[in-house]
Motif scaffolding. Structure first.
Motif, mmCIF file in Angstrom:
data_model
loop_
_atom_site.group_PDB
_atom_site.id
_atom_site.type_symbol
_atom_site.label_atom_id
_atom_site.label_comp_id
_atom_site.label_asym_id
_atom_site.label_seq_id
_atom_site.Cartn_x
_atom_site.Cartn_y
_atom_site.Cartn_z
ATOM 1 N N PHE A 118 10.319 -42.456 35.532
ATOM 2 C CA PHE A 118 11.200 -41.427 36.074
ATOM 3 C C PHE A 118 12.113 -40.833 35.003
ATOM 4 O O PHE A 118 12.317 -39.620 34.956
ATOM 5 C CB PHE A 118 12.035 -41.999 37.224
ATOM 6 N N SER A 119 12.671 -41.681 34.154
ATOM 7 C CA SER A 119 13.562 -41.169 33.109
ATOM 8 C C SER A 119 12.790 -40.288 32.138
ATOM 9 O O SER A 119 13.275 -39.236 31.706
ATOM 10 C CB SER A 119 14.250 -42.322 32.370
ATOM 11 N N GLY A 120 11.581 -40.695 31.766
ATOM 12 C CA GLY A 120 10.776 -39.903 30.844
ATOM 13 C C GLY A 120 10.395 -38.545 31.414
ATOM 14 O O GLY A 120 10.584 -37.507 30.776
ATOM 15 N N LEU A 121 9.885 -38.532 32.642
ATOM 16 C CA LEU A 121 9.429 -37.288 33.242
ATOM 17 C C LEU A 121 10.576 -36.325 33.532
ATOM 18 O O LEU A 121 10.491 -35.125 33.251
ATOM 19 C CB LEU A 121 8.655 -37.577 34.535
ATOM 20 N N PHE A 122 11.666 -36.842 34.099
ATOM 21 C CA PHE A 122 12.737 -35.944 34.516
ATOM 22 C C PHE A 122 13.637 -35.540 33.358
ATOM 23 O O PHE A 122 14.081 -34.388 33.290
ATOM 24 C CB PHE A 122 13.544 -36.571 35.652
ATOM 25 N N MET A 123 13.926 -36.452 32.433
ATOM 26 C CA MET A 123 14.765 -36.082 31.296
ATOM 27 C C MET A 123 13.953 -35.411 30.197
ATOM 28 O O MET A 123 14.496 -34.656 29.387
ATOM 29 C CB MET A 123 15.496 -37.300 30.753
ATOM 30 N N GLY A 124 12.660 -35.683 30.171
ATOM 31 C CA GLY A 124 11.805 -35.067 29.176
ATOM 32 C C GLY A 124 11.216 -33.764 29.690
ATOM 33 O O GLY A 124 11.670 -32.674 29.355
ATOM 34 N N PHE A 125 10.245 -33.856 30.580
ATOM 35 C CA PHE A 125 9.528 -32.657 31.014
ATOM 36 C C PHE A 125 10.375 -31.709 31.854
ATOM 37 O O PHE A 125 10.424 -30.507 31.591
ATOM 38 C CB PHE A 125 8.272 -33.048 31.789
ATOM 39 N N VAL A 126 11.050 -32.201 32.892
ATOM 40 C CA VAL A 126 11.762 -31.302 33.814
ATOM 41 C C VAL A 126 12.890 -30.557 33.107
ATOM 42 O O VAL A 126 13.074 -29.355 33.307
ATOM 43 C CB VAL A 126 12.296 -32.076 35.041
ATOM 44 N N ILE A 127 13.654 -31.249 32.252
ATOM 45 C CA ILE A 127 14.727 -30.566 31.523
ATOM 46 C C ILE A 127 14.153 -29.504 30.593
ATOM 47 O O ILE A 127 14.654 -28.373 30.527
ATOM 48 C CB ILE A 127 15.577 -31.577 30.728
ATOM 49 N N ILE A 128 13.101 -29.836 29.866
ATOM 50 C CA ILE A 128 12.477 -28.855 28.978
ATOM 51 C C ILE A 128 11.927 -27.682 29.778
ATOM 52 O O ILE A 128 12.095 -26.516 29.395
ATOM 53 C CB ILE A 128 11.362 -29.513 28.134
ATOM 54 N N PHE A 129 11.294 -27.985 30.904
ATOM 55 C CA PHE A 129 10.723 -26.921 31.720
ATOM 56 C C PHE A 129 11.800 -25.956 32.212
ATOM 57 O O PHE A 129 11.682 -24.735 32.067
ATOM 58 C CB PHE A 129 9.958 -27.495 32.913
ATOM 59 N N ILE A 130 12.878 -26.497 32.819
ATOM 60 C CA ILE A 130 13.928 -25.632 33.362
ATOM 61 C C ILE A 130 14.612 -24.840 32.250
ATOM 62 O O ILE A 130 14.874 -23.641 32.393
ATOM 63 C CB ILE A 130 14.970 -26.453 34.150
ATOM 64 N N SER A 131 14.890 -25.503 31.126
ATOM 65 C CA SER A 131 15.593 -24.817 30.038
ATOM 66 C C SER A 131 14.733 -23.719 29.415
ATOM 67 O O SER A 131 15.260 -22.755 28.856
ATOM 68 C CB SER A 131 16.046 -25.812 28.964
ATOM 69 N N ALA A 132 13.412 -23.832 29.506
ATOM 70 C CA ALA A 132 12.533 -22.744 29.054
ATOM 71 C C ALA A 132 12.414 -21.680 30.137
ATOM 72 O O ALA A 132 12.445 -20.481 29.856
ATOM 73 C CB ALA A 132 11.161 -23.293 28.692
ATOM 74 N N TYR A 133 12.306 -22.114 31.388
ATOM 75 C CA TYR A 133 12.084 -21.198 32.499
ATOM 76 C C TYR A 133 13.254 -20.240 32.723
ATOM 77 O O TYR A 133 13.051 -19.064 33.045
ATOM 78 C CB TYR A 133 11.816 -21.993 33.774
ATOM 79 N N ALA B 197 11.278 -42.389 27.570
ATOM 80 C CA ALA B 197 10.786 -43.577 28.275
ATOM 81 C C ALA B 197 10.955 -44.816 27.402
ATOM 82 O O ALA B 197 11.306 -45.903 27.887
ATOM 83 C CB ALA B 197 9.317 -43.386 28.660
ATOM 84 N N ASN B 198 10.750 -44.661 26.094
ATOM 85 C CA ASN B 198 10.896 -45.787 25.178
ATOM 86 C C ASN B 198 12.348 -46.231 25.024
ATOM 87 O O ASN B 198 12.617 -47.412 24.775
ATOM 88 C CB ASN B 198 10.314 -45.444 23.805
ATOM 89 N N ILE B 199 13.297 -45.298 25.152
ATOM 90 C CA ILE B 199 14.710 -45.696 25.115
ATOM 91 C C ILE B 199 15.014 -46.615 26.284
ATOM 92 O O ILE B 199 15.658 -47.657 26.129
ATOM 93 C CB ILE B 199 15.622 -44.451 25.143
ATOM 94 N N MET B 200 14.538 -46.236 27.470
ATOM 95 C CA MET B 200 14.735 -47.090 28.644
ATOM 96 C C MET B 200 13.979 -48.405 28.494
ATOM 97 O O MET B 200 14.504 -49.473 28.831
ATOM 98 C CB MET B 200 14.253 -46.347 29.892
ATOM 99 N N LEU B 201 12.750 -48.346 27.976
ATOM 100 C CA LEU B 201 11.948 -49.553 27.804
ATOM 101 C C LEU B 201 12.613 -50.512 26.822
ATOM 102 O O LEU B 201 12.704 -51.723 27.075
ATOM 103 C CB LEU B 201 10.547 -49.181 27.314
#
Length: 317
Positions: free
Chosen positions: A147-162, A205-209
């Motif tokens: 969850f941390s990887g997808l939402f902090m990685g992909f979703v933030i990048i997606f919204i900030s580009a969109y 995800a690795n930071i959380m891991l």
């Protein structure tokens, strides 16, 4: 509560995990779509940073309230509420102020963009709260890394580009007109953007891991059933290194597909110091001694991508 204790409560040093994806998404929009909106940029910056700080404060408060053992494992120094003797009412007040600020700026951003930002932002808010709060928080489950990887990685990048590219470039749109919801998707562009996001997703995800690897004994004591608790430290360390190598493989694929400029080649040598940090962490997993190496790896790989994109924009100009 003073400035120092506030910064400790929100763990300001960890905010790079949200700010770097935000910068990457913005630069992606500039490089690929030649688009930038300063007003939307500032609104998302304030909303994102406030919410990131709020979720961290909630996580520290929840750990403070739910801790089964209040001594040993560095509890007295690791938890900022205990370390700085913060009053519960003050901590709750700070959390509420940050959430109001995040929601307010988020709604202003929605008003200037559209329903898609509301949908993704609302989902991110919900996941952020559930990450640290509720009967079984996500952070206490083996799903925290995902969850941390997808939402902090992909979703933030997606919204900030969109917010810069928007519907005009038909990346993705969601509109309400006359009672009808219209949904349009440029699948290829979304896939390219997801591929662009993978190094950030995997490094976050690795930071959380890594955090959970360092806390295995304490998590068992406090009944936090994280991924390393389930699969064991050896397997967790193997997964940890594999995710880094997958990030570099993704960069090469992006280069071949033409999503990244040729300057991307300048990022690849960062694998050398990253592997040294990886070896040091494999030898010793301690919050106070080696966890910082994981944050450095995140900065090393994704920070260098920011530099490359900036150089590509300058050279094109």
């Amino acid at each position: 509560m003073n400035i120092r204790s506030f910064l400790r409560l929100v763990e300001i040093q960890t905010k790079a995990a949200s700010m770097i994806p935000f910068a990457l998404g913005t630069l992606y929009a500039l490089y690929r779509f030649h688009s930038f909106d300063a007003g939307k940029f500032l609104l998302m910056l304030v909303s994102l940073l406030s919410f990131d700080m709020a979720t961290t404060a909630i996580n520290n408060y929840y750990d403070f309230k739910k801790a089964q053992r209040t001594h040993g494992y560095g509890y007295e120094t690791h938890n900022p509420i205990v370390r700085h003797k913060l009053k519960e009412a003050v901590v709750v007040g700070v959390i509420l102020i940050l959430l109001v600020l995040a929601v307010g700026c988020g709604l202003l951003l929605v008003a200037r963009t559209g329903l898609l930002v509301l949908a993704l932002g609302g989902l991110s808010f919900m996941i952020g709260i559930l990450y640290s709060f509720g009967p079984v928080p996500i952070s206490r489950m083996p799903l925290g890394e995902l969850f941390s990887g997808l939402f902090m990685g992909f979703v933030i990048i997606f919204i900030s580009a969109y917010i810069h590219a928007g519907d005009a470039l038909a990346v993705l749109s969601l509109d309400l007109q006359g009672g009808w919801v219209h949904f349009d998707l440029n699948l290829l562009e979304v896939l390219f953007l997801f591929g662009f996001s993978i190094p950030a997703v995997l490094c976050i995800a690795n930071i959380m891991l890594a955090n959970n690897i360092c806390d295995v004994e304490e998590d068992i004591e406090n009944r936090r059933y994280t991924l390393p608790v389930y699969i064991g430290k050896p397997n967790a360390l193997l997964l940890f290194s594999t995710l880094y190598y997958a990030s570099y493989a993704d960069l090469v694929i992006l280069l071949i597909l033409g999503v990244h400029p040729l300057l991307l080649l300048l990022v690849l040598p960062t694998l050398i110091p990253l592997r040294r940090n990886l070896a040091k962490f494999a030898e010793r997993q301690e919050k106070g001694a080696t966890f910082i190496l994981v944050v450095r790896n995140f900065m090393l790989l994704n920070g260098s991508r920011i530099v490359v994109l900036l150089m590509a924009l300058l050279f094109r100009l």
